[in-house]
Motif scaffolding. Structure first.
Motif, PDB file in Angstrom:
ATOM      1  N   ALA A  82     -11.359   5.693   2.665  1.00  0.00           N
ATOM      2  CA  ALA A  82     -10.025   6.062   3.165  1.00  0.00           C
ATOM      3  C   ALA A  82      -9.266   4.828   3.643  1.00  0.00           C
ATOM      4  O   ALA A  82      -8.051   4.708   3.418  1.00  0.00           O
ATOM      5  CB  ALA A  82     -10.160   7.079   4.303  1.00  0.00           C
ATOM      6  N   GLY A  86      -5.901   3.443   2.017  1.00  0.00           N
ATOM      7  CA  GLY A  86      -4.732   3.273   2.875  1.00  0.00           C
ATOM      8  C   GLY A  86      -4.108   1.892   2.728  1.00  0.00           C
ATOM      9  O   GLY A  86      -2.874   1.762   2.646  1.00  0.00           O
ATOM     10  N   THR A 135       7.118   7.210   5.436  1.00  0.00           N
ATOM     11  CA  THR A 135       5.836   7.280   4.719  1.00  0.00           C
ATOM     12  C   THR A 135       4.987   6.064   5.039  1.00  0.00           C
ATOM     13  O   THR A 135       3.773   6.176   5.272  1.00  0.00           O
ATOM     14  CB  THR A 135       6.077   7.385   3.204  1.00  0.00           C
ATOM     15  N   THR A 138       3.540   6.461   8.449  1.00  0.00           N
ATOM     16  CA  THR A 138       2.463   7.456   8.406  1.00  0.00           C
ATOM     17  C   THR A 138       1.180   6.833   7.863  1.00  0.00           C
ATOM     18  O   THR A 138       0.086   7.084   8.387  1.00  0.00           O
ATOM     19  CB  THR A 138       2.886   8.659   7.536  1.00  0.00           C
ATOM     20  N   VAL A 139       1.303   6.013   6.840  1.00  0.00           N
ATOM     21  CA  VAL A 139       0.131   5.338   6.267  1.00  0.00           C
ATOM     22  C   VAL A 139      -0.482   4.398   7.312  1.00  0.00           C
ATOM     23  O   VAL A 139      -1.706   4.340   7.463  1.00  0.00           O
ATOM     24  CB  VAL A 139       0.513   4.581   4.977  1.00  0.00           C
ATOM     25  N   ARG A 141      -0.279   4.707  10.588  1.00  0.00           N
ATOM     26  CA  ARG A 141      -0.926   5.560  11.589  1.00  0.00           C
ATOM     27  C   ARG A 141      -2.290   6.046  11.098  1.00  0.00           C
ATOM     28  O   ARG A 141      -3.288   6.012  11.823  1.00  0.00           O
ATOM     29  CB  ARG A 141      -0.027   6.753  11.915  1.00  0.00           C
ATOM     30  N   ASP A 142      -2.332   6.497   9.844  1.00  0.00           N
ATOM     31  CA  ASP A 142      -3.595   6.962   9.267  1.00  0.00           C
ATOM     32  C   ASP A 142      -4.622   5.835   9.183  1.00  0.00           C
ATOM     33  O   ASP A 142      -5.821   6.068   9.364  1.00  0.00           O
ATOM     34  CB  ASP A 142      -3.362   7.569   7.890  1.00  0.00           C
ATOM     35  N   LEU A 143      -4.160   4.613   8.917  1.00  0.00           N
ATOM     36  CA  LEU A 143      -5.068   3.468   8.880  1.00  0.00           C
ATOM     37  C   LEU A 143      -5.668   3.202  10.257  1.00  0.00           C
ATOM     38  O   LEU A 143      -6.871   2.942  10.387  1.00  0.00           O
ATOM     39  CB  LEU A 143      -4.349   2.215   8.384  1.00  0.00           C
ATOM     40  N   SER A 145      -6.079   5.358  12.634  1.00  0.00           N
ATOM     41  CA  SER A 145      -6.999   6.468  12.900  1.00  0.00           C
ATOM     42  C   SER A 145      -8.319   6.281  12.147  1.00  0.00           C
ATOM     43  O   SER A 145      -9.402   6.475  12.704  1.00  0.00           O
ATOM     44  CB  SER A 145      -6.334   7.778  12.498  1.00  0.00           C
ATOM     45  N   ALA A 146      -8.224   5.883  10.884  1.00  0.00           N
ATOM     46  CA  ALA A 146      -9.436   5.669  10.074  1.00  0.00           C
ATOM     47  C   ALA A 146     -10.250   4.500  10.623  1.00  0.00           C
ATOM     48  O   ALA A 146     -11.484   4.548  10.649  1.00  0.00           O
ATOM     49  CB  ALA A 146      -9.070   5.428   8.619  1.00  0.00           C
ATOM     50  N   ARG A 149     -12.143   5.751  13.623  1.00  0.00           N
ATOM     51  CA  ARG A 149     -13.303   6.556  13.204  1.00  0.00           C
ATOM     52  C   ARG A 149     -14.414   5.659  12.680  1.00  0.00           C
ATOM     53  O   ARG A 149     -15.590   5.877  12.967  1.00  0.00           O
ATOM     54  CB  ARG A 149     -12.884   7.562  12.123  1.00  0.00           C
TER      55      ARG A 149
END
Length: 163
Positions: A82, A86, A135, A138-139, A141-143, A145-146, A149
């Protein structure tokens, strides 16, 4: 493992030795006693059953640990994939989509300024540029978060392997 060791120890004969004083004998020389005892498990079924049960528990715990380790490694692999996806998506947005959409918006503003373009086209282009920027955020932010994790899973793996 401790239950397995105890169960295996219970299969062995038990030796006891004792010494004492019995005041019921009339003769004082017979009152002092020394005794030796041996308990021999004849069939050993109960002990064998306890050993088999403890061995099964150990095997089950080992399997559960192995399965948890596999799941953890799979999760780490998924998060790594992920993160890589990303970064690739962010690169595409930064190198292609964002410059293209910005150029389109600037072109629509130039057309509008020269009187050949429509206001609706400029507004639509601005909306699309804002969409690409959102967008991108958002990418990112997702990075983040990943990555969080991934770091949490790495910490779990490090502490899980040391225990």
């Amino acid at each position: 493992r401790a239950r397995l060791d105890v169960a295996e120890a219970n299969r062995r004969p038990v030796f006891t030795a004792n010494a004492g004083y019995n005041s019921l004998w009339a003769d004082e020389s017979k009152r002092w006693m020394v005794g030796v005892g041996i308990q021999i498990p004849f069939t050993g079924q109960r002990q064998n059953s306890a050993v088999r049960r403890a061995t099964a528990e150990v095997s089950q715990r080992q399997w559960q640990t192995t399965q948890a380790h596999r799941d953890l490694r799979a999760s780490i692999g998924d998060v790594k994939a992920a993160i890589q996806a990303g970064y690739s998506r962010l690169e595409i947005l930064d190198e292609r989509h964002l410059p293209n959409q910005r150029a389109h918006w600037e072109a629509s503003l130039n057309e509008l300024a020269s009187g050949t373009g429509a206001l609706e086209d400029a507004i639509d282009s601005a909306r699309k540029l804002t969409g690409v920027k959102l967008t991108r955020e958002t990418v990112i932010r997702d990075l983040f978060s990943a990555r969080a994790r991934y770091e949490a899973l790495q910490t779990t793996q490090a502490t899980g392997l040391s225990n």
